[in-house]
Design an enzyme around this catalytic site. Structure first.
Site, mmCIF file in Angstrom:
data_model
loop_
_atom_site.group_PDB
_atom_site.id
_atom_site.type_symbol
_atom_site.label_atom_id
_atom_site.label_comp_id
_atom_site.label_asym_id
_atom_site.label_seq_id
_atom_site.Cartn_x
_atom_site.Cartn_y
_atom_site.Cartn_z
ATOM 1 N N ASP A 63 0.857 -1.188 0.000
ATOM 2 C CA ASP A 63 0.000 0.000 0.000
ATOM 3 C C ASP A 63 0.895 1.241 0.000
ATOM 4 O OD1 ASP A 63 -1.954 1.876 0.239
ATOM 5 O OD2 ASP A 63 -2.811 1.124 2.103
ATOM 6 N N TRP A 64 1.449 1.536 -1.150
ATOM 7 C CA TRP A 64 2.317 2.710 -1.338
ATOM 8 C C TRP A 64 1.450 3.855 -1.848
ATOM 9 C CZ3 TRP A 64 7.044 2.679 -5.234
ATOM 10 C CH2 TRP A 64 7.625 3.961 -5.271
ATOM 11 N N GLU A 65 1.220 4.848 -0.987
ATOM 12 C CA GLU A 65 0.376 5.991 -1.333
ATOM 13 C C GLU A 65 1.197 7.277 -1.367
ATOM 14 O OE1 GLU A 65 -3.327 6.186 0.891
ATOM 15 O OE2 GLU A 65 -3.356 4.036 1.123
ATOM 16 N N PHE A 66 1.624 7.672 -2.532
ATOM 17 C CA PHE A 66 1.558 7.015 -3.835
ATOM 18 C C PHE A 66 2.886 7.254 -4.538
ATOM 19 C CE2 PHE A 66 -2.987 7.950 -3.171
ATOM 20 C CZ PHE A 66 -3.530 6.694 -3.401
ATOM 21 N N MET A 138 -8.859 1.971 -4.782
ATOM 22 C CA MET A 138 -9.421 2.856 -3.757
ATOM 23 C C MET A 138 -10.521 3.738 -4.363
ATOM 24 S SD MET A 138 -5.954 4.023 -1.801
ATOM 25 C CE MET A 138 -4.662 2.856 -1.405
#
Length: 280
Positions: A63-66, A138
């Site tokens: 979950d690399w945002e972003f 998402m």
């Protein structure tokens, strides 16, 4: 974590558990540094596999945002490819009998490209389709406390006035080359709130003067149900956008209710998507 995975594995049918790494509050620059460096990528990959096996997880989620640049996206593609190679190898060589390969997934922006950003960039769809088992898209937070001038359905399925919608986002992922059976449509288990300028004007896009109830203008679904009951709020299902909102006095809440969830599930089935996912 071992208690968590063991409990899920006792379910019938078997329920799988994935370990998600990152999140909205994580350090995006740290992920960028890892993805850009071969040695750091190798260390990260080995560490994640080790943790997953030690605690009985069935897969791993990033979950690399972003990713902030197109170079980040290119490095992400490499990370996914090397991660997939590593989990394939680990499942064959680590033990006998052979253990199932760890699943790989990622949480991603609602659209395959950041068309709203001053730094346009696109996710590596080819690498995602080849190396990941699925992506959690998402499909929420389209509107919120960063724009208090008007109410907004923050997870609407359709928007005739713009491309900021779940239908556009999901379609962009499929058009980019990610198979529908690898797309999981995210739904929010929370709502976003506004303070109406005029309680008599209360539709989607009604003038507002600030956030409404909840910390930072956010209420969990349970809090929404409680608020609606206590305040005898009017609840509206908007069939054009496939969204739900409620209002009482000058408080306005946009969220997903029973009917909008049903509409989204029907849409997901019609598009042949893998599943839906709840985000709280």
């Amino acid at each position: 974590m071992r208690n968590f995975t063991t409990t899920l594995h006792k379910k019938k049918p078997w329920a799988k558990a994935l370990l998600s790494i990152g999140g909205g509050a994580s350090n995006s620059s740290a992920f960028a540094a890892i993805a850009a460096n071969p040695s750091l990528r190798a260390t990260f990959i080995a560490s994640t596999i080790n943790v997953a096996r030690n605690y009985g997880f069935d897969g791993l989620d990033l979950d690399w945002e972003f990713p902030a640049t197109q170079q980040d996206m290119s490095n992400l593609a490499t990370l996914f490819a090397e991660w997939r190679t590593a989990v394939n190898k680990e499942s064959v060589t680590s033990s006998r009998p052979r253990r199932p390969r760890l699943l790989l997934s990622a949480a991603v922006y609602f659209a395959s490209n950041f068309f709203l950003s001053s730094t346009p960039r696109a996710f590596p769809a080819e690498s995602i389709n080849k190396n990941l088992d699925f992506v959690n898209v998402m499909c929420y937070d389209y509107h919120g406390s960063w724009d208090t001038s008007a109410t907004g359905a923050h997870a609407l399925l359709y928007d005739r006035t713009s491309n900021i919608s779940t239908s556009y986002g999901v379609g962009s992922w499929i058009s980019a080359g990610v198979g529908p059976r690898k797309v999981v449509m995210g739904l929010p288990l929370y709502g976003r709130t506004w303070q109406l300028k005029d309680p008599a004007v209360h539709g989607i896009g009604a003038p507002a003067v600030g956030v409404g109830p909840g910390a930072g203008g956010v209420l969990t679904f349970r809090e929404i149900v409680d608020f609606n009951g206590r305040n005898k709020a009017t609840t509206v299902y908007d069939a054009d956008t496939i969204s739900t909102y409620s209002f009482a006095g000058n408080a306005w809440i946009g969220y997903d209710g029973v009917w909008s969830v049903r509409g989204k599930v029907q849409y997901a089935k019609a598009r042949g998507l893998a599943s839906i996912a709840w985000n709280s």
